[in-house]
Design a protein around this motif. Structure first.
Motif, PDB file in Angstrom:
ATOM      1  N   GLU A  21       0.837  -1.201   0.000  1.00 48.98           N
ATOM      2  CA  GLU A  21       0.000   0.000   0.000  1.00 48.98           C
ATOM      3  C   GLU A  21       0.874   1.254   0.000  1.00 48.98           C
ATOM      4  OE1 GLU A  21      -3.226  -0.067  -0.334  1.00 48.98           O
ATOM      5  OE2 GLU A  21      -3.348  -2.231  -0.231  1.00 48.98           O
ATOM      6  N   LYS A  22       1.446   1.565  -1.134  1.00 42.77           N
ATOM      7  CA  LYS A  22       2.311   2.735  -1.229  1.00 42.77           C
ATOM      8  C   LYS A  22       1.527   4.016  -1.452  1.00 42.77           C
ATOM      9  CE  LYS A  22       6.157  -0.007  -2.713  1.00 42.77           C
ATOM     10  NZ  LYS A  22       7.149  -0.327  -3.702  1.00 42.77           N
ATOM     11  N   ASP A  23       0.221   3.917  -1.724  1.00 41.11           N
ATOM     12  CA  ASP A  23      -0.598   5.095  -1.975  1.00 41.11           C
ATOM     13  C   ASP A  23      -1.150   5.705  -0.700  1.00 41.11           C
ATOM     14  OD1 ASP A  23      -0.204   4.838  -4.675  1.00 41.11           O
ATOM     15  OD2 ASP A  23      -1.951   3.557  -4.944  1.00 41.11           O
ATOM     16  N   ASP A  24      -0.755   5.214   0.449  1.00 42.94           N
ATOM     17  CA  ASP A  24      -1.281   5.738   1.698  1.00 42.94           C
ATOM     18  C   ASP A  24      -0.724   7.121   2.032  1.00 42.94           C
ATOM     19  OD1 ASP A  24      -2.867   3.586   2.070  1.00 42.94           O
ATOM     20  OD2 ASP A  24      -1.561   2.573   3.501  1.00 42.94           O
ATOM     21  N   LYS A  25       0.467   7.438   1.573  1.00 45.43           N
ATOM     22  CA  LYS A  25       1.060   8.736   1.885  1.00 45.43           C
ATOM     23  C   LYS A  25       0.267   9.881   1.233  1.00 45.43           C
ATOM     24  CE  LYS A  25       5.503  10.908   2.442  1.00 45.43           C
ATOM     25  NZ  LYS A  25       6.944  10.779   2.265  1.00 45.43           N
ATOM     26  N   PRO A  26      -0.074   9.817  -0.055  1.00 49.83           N
ATOM     27  CA  PRO A  26      -0.915  10.880  -0.615  1.00 49.83           C
ATOM     28  C   PRO A  26      -2.290  10.949   0.030  1.00 49.83           C
ATOM     29  CG  PRO A  26       0.094   9.609  -2.371  1.00 49.83           C
ATOM     30  CD  PRO A  26       0.392   8.902  -1.083  1.00 49.83           C
ATOM     31  N   ALA A  27      -2.812   9.816   0.450  1.00 45.58           N
ATOM     32  CA  ALA A  27      -4.113   9.823   1.125  1.00 45.58           C
ATOM     33  C   ALA A  27      -4.014  10.558   2.459  1.00 45.58           C
ATOM     34  CB  ALA A  27      -4.602   8.400   1.345  1.00 45.58           C
ATOM     35  N   GLY A  28      -2.911  10.408   3.152  1.00 40.36           N
ATOM     36  CA  GLY A  28      -2.716  11.131   4.405  1.00 40.36           C
ATOM     37  C   GLY A  28      -2.651  12.625   4.186  1.00 40.36           C
ATOM     38  N   ARG A  29      -2.015  13.055   3.108  1.00 37.98           N
ATOM     39  CA  ARG A  29      -1.976  14.489   2.795  1.00 37.98           C
ATOM     40  C   ARG A  29      -3.367  14.992   2.451  1.00 37.98           C
ATOM     41  NH1 ARG A  29       3.151  13.426  -0.146  1.00 37.98           N
ATOM     42  NH2 ARG A  29       1.801  12.983  -1.910  1.00 37.98           N
ATOM     43  N   ASN A  30      -4.154  14.185   1.747  1.00 37.41           N
ATOM     44  CA  ASN A  30      -5.502  14.604   1.374  1.00 37.41           C
ATOM     45  C   ASN A  30      -6.395  14.759   2.598  1.00 37.41           C
ATOM     46  OD1 ASN A  30      -4.924  14.744  -1.326  1.00 37.41           O
ATOM     47  ND2 ASN A  30      -5.681  12.698  -1.786  1.00 37.41           N
ATOM     48  N   ILE A  31      -6.221  13.924   3.607  1.00 38.63           N
ATOM     49  CA  ILE A  31      -7.020  14.043   4.826  1.00 38.63           C
ATOM     50  C   ILE A  31      -6.734  15.381   5.496  1.00 38.63           C
ATOM     51  CG2 ILE A  31      -7.284  13.136   7.168  1.00 38.63           C
ATOM     52  CD1 ILE A  31      -6.934  10.336   5.952  1.00 38.63           C
ATOM     53  N   ILE A  32      -5.465  15.763   5.573  1.00 40.71           N
ATOM     54  CA  ILE A  32      -5.106  17.049   6.181  1.00 40.71           C
ATOM     55  C   ILE A  32      -5.708  18.191   5.371  1.00 40.71           C
ATOM     56  CG2 ILE A  32      -3.159  18.577   6.674  1.00 40.71           C
ATOM     57  CD1 ILE A  32      -1.537  16.042   7.299  1.00 40.71           C
ATOM     58  N   LEU A  33      -5.658  18.095   4.037  1.00 41.04           N
ATOM     59  CA  LEU A  33      -6.230  19.129   3.184  1.00 41.04           C
ATOM     60  C   LEU A  33      -7.738  19.250   3.406  1.00 41.04           C
ATOM     61  CD1 LEU A  33      -5.736  21.169   0.903  1.00 41.04           C
ATOM     62  CD2 LEU A  33      -6.193  19.311  -0.707  1.00 41.04           C
ATOM     63  N   VAL A  34      -8.427  18.136   3.495  1.00 43.70           N
ATOM     64  CA  VAL A  34      -9.877  18.158   3.704  1.00 43.70           C
ATOM     65  C   VAL A  34     -10.219  18.769   5.059  1.00 43.70           C
ATOM     66  CG1 VAL A  34     -11.889  16.667   4.075  1.00 43.70           C
ATOM     67  CG2 VAL A  34     -10.377  16.268   2.139  1.00 43.70           C
ATOM     68  N   ILE A  35      -9.446  18.442   6.090  1.00 45.26           N
ATOM     69  CA  ILE A  35      -9.690  19.021   7.417  1.00 45.26           C
ATOM     70  C   ILE A  35      -9.490  20.531   7.385  1.00 45.26           C
ATOM     71  CG2 ILE A  35      -8.800  19.114   9.786  1.00 45.26           C
ATOM     72  CD1 ILE A  35      -8.321  16.090   9.564  1.00 45.26           C
ATOM     73  N   LEU A  36      -8.442  21.000   6.716  1.00 45.64           N
ATOM     74  CA  LEU A  36      -8.204  22.444   6.623  1.00 45.64           C
ATOM     75  C   LEU A  36      -9.319  23.151   5.860  1.00 45.64           C
ATOM     76  CD1 LEU A  36      -4.370  22.568   5.954  1.00 45.64           C
ATOM     77  CD2 LEU A  36      -5.582  23.184   8.043  1.00 45.64           C
ATOM     78  N   ILE A  37      -9.789  22.560   4.782  1.00 41.10           N
ATOM     79  CA  ILE A  37     -10.897  23.151   4.029  1.00 41.10           C
ATOM     80  C   ILE A  37     -12.154  23.204   4.875  1.00 41.10           C
ATOM     81  CG2 ILE A  37     -12.440  22.769   2.048  1.00 41.10           C
ATOM     82  CD1 ILE A  37      -9.964  21.744   0.528  1.00 41.10           C
ATOM     83  N   ALA A  38     -12.428  22.149   5.642  1.00 41.44           N
ATOM     84  CA  ALA A  38     -13.610  22.133   6.507  1.00 41.44           C
ATOM     85  C   ALA A  38     -13.516  23.229   7.571  1.00 41.44           C
ATOM     86  CB  ALA A  38     -13.764  20.771   7.168  1.00 41.44           C
ATOM     87  N   ILE A  39     -12.341  23.443   8.132  1.00 42.94           N
ATOM     88  CA  ILE A  39     -12.171  24.497   9.143  1.00 42.94           C
ATOM     89  C   ILE A  39     -12.392  25.865   8.524  1.00 42.94           C
ATOM     90  CG2 ILE A  39     -10.442  25.630  10.605  1.00 42.94           C
ATOM     91  CD1 ILE A  39      -9.345  22.828  11.217  1.00 42.94           C
ATOM     92  N   ILE A  40     -11.889  26.067   7.314  1.00 44.37           N
ATOM     93  CA  ILE A  40     -12.086  27.349   6.639  1.00 44.37           C
ATOM     94  C   ILE A  40     -13.557  27.591   6.346  1.00 44.37           C
ATOM     95  CG2 ILE A  40     -11.632  28.587   4.477  1.00 44.37           C
ATOM     96  CD1 ILE A  40      -8.823  27.278   4.538  1.00 44.37           C
ATOM     97  N   ILE A  41     -14.258  26.573   5.867  1.00 41.40           N
ATOM     98  CA  ILE A  41     -15.699  26.719   5.590  1.00 41.40           C
ATOM     99  C   ILE A  41     -16.469  27.009   6.872  1.00 41.40           C
ATOM    100  CG2 ILE A  41     -17.770  25.448   4.849  1.00 41.40           C
ATOM    101  CD1 ILE A  41     -15.983  24.116   2.727  1.00 41.40           C
ATOM    102  N   LEU A  42     -16.140  26.316   7.961  1.00 42.96           N
ATOM    103  CA  LEU A  42     -16.814  26.587   9.234  1.00 42.96           C
ATOM    104  C   LEU A  42     -16.518  27.993   9.734  1.00 42.96           C
ATOM    105  CD1 LEU A  42     -16.339  23.184  11.067  1.00 42.96           C
ATOM    106  CD2 LEU A  42     -18.461  24.148  10.180  1.00 42.96           C
ATOM    107  N   ALA A  43     -15.309  28.491   9.522  1.00 39.59           N
ATOM    108  CA  ALA A  43     -14.978  29.857   9.923  1.00 39.59           C
ATOM    109  C   ALA A  43     -15.780  30.873   9.115  1.00 39.59           C
ATOM    110  CB  ALA A  43     -13.482  30.102   9.763  1.00 39.59           C
TER     111      ALA A  43
END
Length: 58
Positions: A21-43
């Motif tokens: 499962e070498k594709d887990d590293k980009p998935a981890g970056r995407n999770i952080i990106l989604v969390i940041l976008i959600a925080i911005i939308i909530l703000a």
């Protein structure tokens, strides 16, 4: 004094699942990106809907 314990054969080896499962590293970056976008939308929602309510909790 502590005695050094013998290492088992399975120690210091990476499981095959991790190697496959070498594709887990980009998935981890995407999770952080989604969390940041959600925080911005909530703000933004907070800014437009709740900023003027001084007595919101009373």
């Amino acid at each position: 004094m502590q005695e050094q314990q013998e290492k088992h054969d399975w120690e210091d080896k990476v499981p095959e699942v991790v190697q496959d499962e070498k594709d887990d590293k980009p998935a981890g970056r995407n999770i952080i990106l989604v969390i940041l976008i959600a925080i911005i939308i909530l703000a933004i929602v907070y800014y437009f809907f709740f900023r003027d309510s001084a007595n919101m909790f009373s």
